[in-house]
Design an enzyme around this catalytic site. Structure first.
Site, short mmCIF file in Angstrom:
data_model
loop_
_atom_site.label_atom_id
_atom_site.label_comp_id
_atom_site.label_asym_id
_atom_site.label_seq_id
_atom_site.Cartn_x
_atom_site.Cartn_y
_atom_site.Cartn_z
N ARG A 279 0.81 -1.22 0.00
CA ARG A 279 0.00 0.00 0.00
C ARG A 279 0.84 1.28 0.00
O ARG A 279 0.52 2.23 -0.70
CB ARG A 279 -0.88 -0.02 1.26
CG ARG A 279 -1.99 0.99 1.26
CD ARG A 279 -2.70 0.97 2.62
NE ARG A 279 -3.16 -0.33 3.03
CZ ARG A 279 -4.37 -0.83 2.77
NH1 ARG A 279 -5.25 -0.09 2.12
NH2 ARG A 279 -4.70 -2.04 3.17
N CYS A 345 -27.15 -2.33 -7.53
CA CYS A 345 -28.38 -2.52 -6.78
C CYS A 345 -28.10 -3.15 -5.42
O CYS A 345 -28.42 -4.31 -5.16
CB CYS A 345 -29.35 -3.35 -7.59
SG CYS A 345 -29.81 -2.44 -9.05
C1 LIG Z 1 -0.79 -7.98 2.05
C2 LIG Z 1 0.57 -8.41 2.42
C3 LIG Z 1 1.63 -7.50 2.36
C4 LIG Z 1 1.47 -6.05 1.97
O1 LIG Z 1 0.78 -5.30 2.91
P1 LIG Z 1 0.70 -3.71 2.76
O2 LIG Z 1 -0.12 -3.30 3.90
O3 LIG Z 1 0.04 -3.44 1.46
O4 LIG Z 1 2.08 -3.19 2.81
C5 LIG Z 1 2.90 -7.95 2.66
N1 LIG Z 1 3.12 -9.24 3.02
C6 LIG Z 1 2.12 -10.14 3.09
C7 LIG Z 1 2.43 -11.54 3.47
C8 LIG Z 1 0.82 -9.76 2.81
O5 LIG Z 1 -0.18 -10.65 2.90
#
Ligand SMILES: *Cc1c(COP(=O)(O)O)cnc(C)c1O
Length: 422
Positions: A279, A345
């Protein structure tokens, strides 16, 4: 910081007016900024420059799996954290070296484990003793040694939305800390597996570093215990999770603060560290561009601003009650209070309730911001809506990096069986 700014009264992605993209590609459409992605990738990498060893950064593909995005990050020296065979194929297709790919996830199938071995990926993060034994056997049969870490569940509350919290004892992820030494010992003894360290990931959209620091301290203690058990520990994967600002006033820890905390928490560990940010790299590097279909008035509360994007295109508000800023592409300066909804919907198809935002009318363009992570990738075709296209901007040019998949293309895969035809 991102490159979606007003210029001459109109919202641009870098130097491209968003109205130009709407005209040429149609709406709704995801728009990504190359410069923003690159900036975030560099800021995150620079934040980790104070560590004892150069870290490996594996972008969490699930946040934004578009192949153009992965190829951009590959050019920045990023590898990939994948959670399915499909994501693994994408990372390879984007040119990421197999050795830079980490395979996470609780439910890797035998076929996916085999795919990872065939491609010679850099690391499997094992989530159960069952998975570890299966991987060891598959690798041994092929005369291979799978490089692996054991993902532990530190039982730490990440203080985030319950659906994206992954490090509490009741979550499905990882090995409970109290069983970690026993499981590590069992798996480390197997041929076919080079179990070389541990992994942790406690959740996403973390707005506080304290739970991460607590989890890392538990990992550090485990590394010491495993070494005293006689194991060679060379790798630790600290996962992702750093939050991003979705609305004004929300101030997540900066990558620099995160980096300083990591340096403090991992001092003296003497391991290769891997990070899996998703993210924080992608979130603010994308917007969802949409057009107002009409404004419906005359109910009990504020008017409904109905846009042509919906919960199938951007699921986060319906799924997590998430906030996305809503801004007009050509703001008039006037404000309104409105419920912002899509055409689907379901009452769940609500992006914002009672939101104070730019005043918009039928036909106006607007964006949902911070849609670069967990946006296009979570789309569905609910209500027989197609899949939204994705565009990447680079300075004053842009390219469609994922075509719109219209409803008829989805229908093409369906058929009426003979037994319904007589
Ligand atoms: C989703 C996930 C991430 C990334 O998480 P962010 O919050 O997007 O940084 C990293 N490692 C694992 C194992 C994940 O499931």
């Amino acid at each position: 910081m991102d490159f979606f700014q007003l210029k001459n009264g109109e919202l641009h992605a870098e130097d491209v007016p968003l109205s130009r993209i709407a005209e040429e590609v149609g709406t709704p459409v995801y728009v990504y900024s190359r410069a923003t992605f690159e900036r975030h990738a560099r800021v995150f990498r620079d934040a980790l420059s104070g560590l004892e060893q150069k870290p490996h950064i594996a972008f969490a593909v699930k946040a934004n799996p578009n192949i153009a995005v992965l190829s951009l990050l590959s050019r920045e020296g990023y590898g990939a954290d994948v959670v399915s065979g499909g994501e693994l194929s994408r990372a390879l297709m984007a040119g990421m070296p197999a050795k830079d790919i980490v395979f996470s996830g609780v439910g890797k199938t035998q076929a996916e484990l085999a795919q990872g071995l065939d491609e010679g990926i850099g690391q499997f993060n094992i989530e159960s003793s069952e998975e570890g034994r299966e991987l060891a056997e598959l690798a041994h049969r092929r005369g291979q040694q799978a490089q692996a870490t054991l993902r532990i569940n530190p039982d730490v509350d990440a203080k985030t939305h319950e659906k994206i919290s992954t490090g509490k004892a009741e979550n499905k992820f990882g090995i409970p800390l109290i069983r970690a030494r026993e499981v590590f010992g069992e798996l480390a003894a197997l041929d076919g597996l080079n179990l070389r360290g541990v992994a942790v990931h406690i959740g996403s959209q973390l707005l506080d570093l304290e739970p991460l620091e607590t989890a890392f301290a538990k990992v550090g203690a485990l590394v010491r215990d495993l070494r005293s058990d006689g194991h060679t520990i060379t790798h630790v994967d600290l996962g992702g999770g750093l939050g991003v600002p979705y609305k004004a006033g929300e101030v997540p820890p900066s990558p620099a603060e995160y980096g300083a905390m990591v340096a403090r928490a991992t001092k003296g560990w003497d391991v290769h560290l891997t990070f899996e940010p998703g993210r924080v790299i992608a979130g603010n590097a994308g917007v969802l561009l949409t057009r107002v279909v009409r404004v419906k008035r005359g109910g009990n509360g504020p008017p409904f601003t109905i846009v042509d994007a919906a919960m199938n295109d951007l699921a986060r508000p319906a799924m997590y009650g998430a906030w996305h800023d809503f801004d007009a592409v050509v703001p008039s300066g006037e404000r309104m209070t409105s419920n912002i909804v899509g055409p689907i919907c379901e009452t769940g198809d609500t992006f914002a309730r009672d939101r104070e935002c730019d005043a918009v009318q039928s036909g106006d363009l607007a964006v949902f911001r911070t849609a670069g992570a967990y946006g296009a990738t979570m789309a569905s075709s609910y209500n027989s809506r197609g899949f939204v296209p994705e565009v990447m901007v680079d300075g004053d040019q842009f390219a469609v990096v994922a075509d719109r998949i219209p409803a008829h293309a989805i229908m093409d895969a369906e058929r009426v069986p003979d037994f319904l035809k007589d």
